[in-house]
Write a protein that holds these residues in place. Sequence first.
Motif, PDB file in Angstrom:
ATOM      1  N   PRO A  80       6.289   4.466 -15.734  1.00  0.00           N
ATOM      2  CA  PRO A  80       5.394   3.424 -15.233  1.00  0.00           C
ATOM      3  C   PRO A  80       6.141   2.134 -14.888  1.00  0.00           C
ATOM      4  N   HIS A  81       5.577   1.442 -13.882  1.00  0.00           N
ATOM      5  CA  HIS A  81       6.250   0.265 -13.349  1.00  0.00           C
ATOM      6  C   HIS A  81       5.985  -0.957 -14.229  1.00  0.00           C
ATOM      7  N   ILE A  82       6.816  -1.122 -15.246  1.00  0.00           N
ATOM      8  CA  ILE A  82       6.621  -2.265 -16.140  1.00  0.00           C
ATOM      9  C   ILE A  82       7.580  -3.407 -15.807  1.00  0.00           C
TER      10      ILE A  82
ATOM     11  N   HIS B 136       0.844  -1.194   0.000  1.00  0.00           N
ATOM     12  CA  HIS B 136       0.000   0.000   0.000  1.00  0.00           C
ATOM     13  C   HIS B 136       0.873   1.235   0.000  1.00  0.00           C
ATOM     14  N   GLU B 137       0.569   2.153  -0.912  1.00  0.00           N
ATOM     15  CA  GLU B 137       1.226   3.457  -0.933  1.00  0.00           C
ATOM     16  C   GLU B 137       0.243   4.411  -0.270  1.00  0.00           C
ATOM     17  N   THR B 138       0.614   4.899   0.897  1.00  0.00           N
ATOM     18  CA  THR B 138      -0.326   5.689   1.681  1.00  0.00           C
ATOM     19  C   THR B 138      -0.160   7.174   1.397  1.00  0.00           C
TER      20      THR B 138
ATOM     21  N   LEU C 245       6.598  -5.766  -0.950  1.00  0.00           N
ATOM     22  CA  LEU C 245       6.099  -4.638  -0.149  1.00  0.00           C
ATOM     23  C   LEU C 245       6.124  -3.387  -1.012  1.00  0.00           C
ATOM     24  N   HIS C 246       5.411  -2.362  -0.587  1.00  0.00           N
ATOM     25  CA  HIS C 246       5.498  -1.121  -1.365  1.00  0.00           C
ATOM     26  C   HIS C 246       6.666  -0.265  -0.916  1.00  0.00           C
ATOM     27  N   GLY C 247       6.730  -0.053   0.395  1.00  0.00           N
ATOM     28  CA  GLY C 247       7.784   0.810   0.922  1.00  0.00           C
ATOM     29  C   GLY C 247       7.278   2.191   1.293  1.00  0.00           C
TER      30      GLY C 247
ATOM     31  N   LEU D  70      10.567  -3.820  -3.593  1.00  0.00           N
ATOM     32  CA  LEU D  70       9.868  -2.581  -3.263  1.00  0.00           C
ATOM     33  C   LEU D  70       9.480  -1.798  -4.516  1.00  0.00           C
ATOM     34  N   ASP D  71       8.506  -0.925  -4.355  1.00  0.00           N
ATOM     35  CA  ASP D  71       8.122   0.027  -5.393  1.00  0.00           C
ATOM     36  C   ASP D  71       9.198   1.118  -5.499  1.00  0.00           C
ATOM     37  N   PHE D  72       9.269   1.751  -6.663  1.00  0.00           N
ATOM     38  CA  PHE D  72      10.189   2.876  -6.861  1.00  0.00           C
ATOM     39  C   PHE D  72       9.861   4.040  -5.897  1.00  0.00           C
ATOM     40  N   HIS D  73       8.578   4.108  -5.455  1.00  0.00           N
ATOM     41  CA  HIS D  73       8.161   5.226  -4.592  1.00  0.00           C
ATOM     42  C   HIS D  73       8.286   4.900  -3.112  1.00  0.00           C
ATOM     43  N   THR D  74       9.348   4.198  -2.782  1.00  0.00           N
ATOM     44  CA  THR D  74       9.609   3.814  -1.392  1.00  0.00           C
ATOM     45  C   THR D  74      10.168   4.977  -0.586  1.00  0.00           C
TER      46      THR D  74
END
Length: 509
Positions: free
Chosen positions: A161-163, A12-14, A104-106, A137-141
Amino acid sequence: MSLKLVIAMMMHETNTFSPLPTPIASFGRLGALAGPAAIAEAEGTNTPLGGFLDIVREAGVEFIVPMAASAHPSGLVTDAAYEEMTSAIVDAIAQGCDGVMLALHGAMVTETFDDGEGELLRRLRAVAPEVPIAVALDFHTQMTEAMARGADVITGYRTYPHIDMAETSRRAGRTLLRALAGEVSPKIVWDSRPIMSSTLVHTPSREPMKSLMAMAAAAEDSGAVLNASVFGGFPQADIPHLALSAVVVCDGKTSDGELLLARILDQAWERREGFLFHPEPLADQVARARDLEGGPIILADHGDNTASGGTQDVMSVVEEAMRQGLKDACAGPICDPEAVDAMIAAGVGAEISLDLGGRIDMPAMGLAARPLRVGGRVRRITDGEFVVTGPMATGATIRMGRTAVLDTGDIEIVVSERRSEPFDLGVFTHCGIDPARKRYVIIKSRQHFRAGFEPVARHIVMCDGDGCTASDLALFDYRNIRRPLYPFDPDMTLGRNEAPAPDGPAQET
Ligand SMILES: [Zn+2]
């Protein structure tokens, strides 16, 4: 190898400014999944869980999936949801395993913890101090010391975009399996610079992030280090550890990793002005789109972007497009279950006039809910389901809930029950609209739309619509960020004593 692994997803990206709640029901269509249902949903897809499944299938090792939870970005994760997800993962690992792979998102913030991932890893270390843990992790950690301390391997997306979601997990999974085979000895080093980079401009496909990510990728791909990742951070979160960061997984000795970190992050600091967003009036942007030749012309509303926590129901860009007389357009999806109900009740072919969108107040942004009165014909009703064929999350099933198309004569507006970021043409094509043949395509996205829509776009015009994912940082009332932080303190210098202090264990908010 006769190994038993635990694989889990908790993503989850909060957006702490988002008015949308995040209970357990937000994590998946029926809440969180586990076991065979989770595996069936993710197998063969370009998703973080799909990538881990690829790796363990290939290696032929035994595994279980005690938790697979992923929600669209929204407000704080409830304590109940967090405890349900984390206890499933902790309990499974406490029963004994040889290794752990976590998607996980981060950037998870809960009602209690401002570093949801760091707290999960702290709990895992408490029950299984010796078991190696790999995290994708997502790039937006928002990287923290608790995460670095709790994991043995960390990788992050290289794209936005996360491809490369599945490949990011495969990178982490391969290193973990090599460690379990005794071939390598992973050691994490990380660092950050106090830069709040704009999500509108920090994609690794463009400078200045492009060179930074290239340095990390080159070091990993050449084998100089085991893994290396750069993280852009996620600005729509009012927490202390906002920064641009990098993580290197070294094999044993860490000196080369430390040098690589310094090279990447010093260059980020030197080029920090390139991470800034410059706002513009919406009316000027729509006018510029209106006057462009040919089509399709994509109007991307980045102020109300689902994949950053937007309500997906703000009507400012559609309203401005109508005011300026844009024709031959499609728009959406707008999330408005009440409007979907009204259109289904009216039936296909019916003329209808209704209040569309604008259902949710955004107190943190000082924005009141404001629906748009629109009239038109109900063109189509669908179940809102389609399988992604574009490059992002390929093969995943998107479920927008019941969906209806309202045709105003000038604009065909897709209205859905649930939120879904338009990163794949399927959001339109599944309900009979071909965006490639429209002159204007109005969508709510800042970057992910490029995966599916850029190949068919003649022009792209970014639109500063209203909402809680606005790119203009001046619109947000940050109270908890650590200062000095660029660009809030534009003249700051980066002396030794101004470098961000390492975080302790997860802080209570
Ligand atoms: Zn992201």
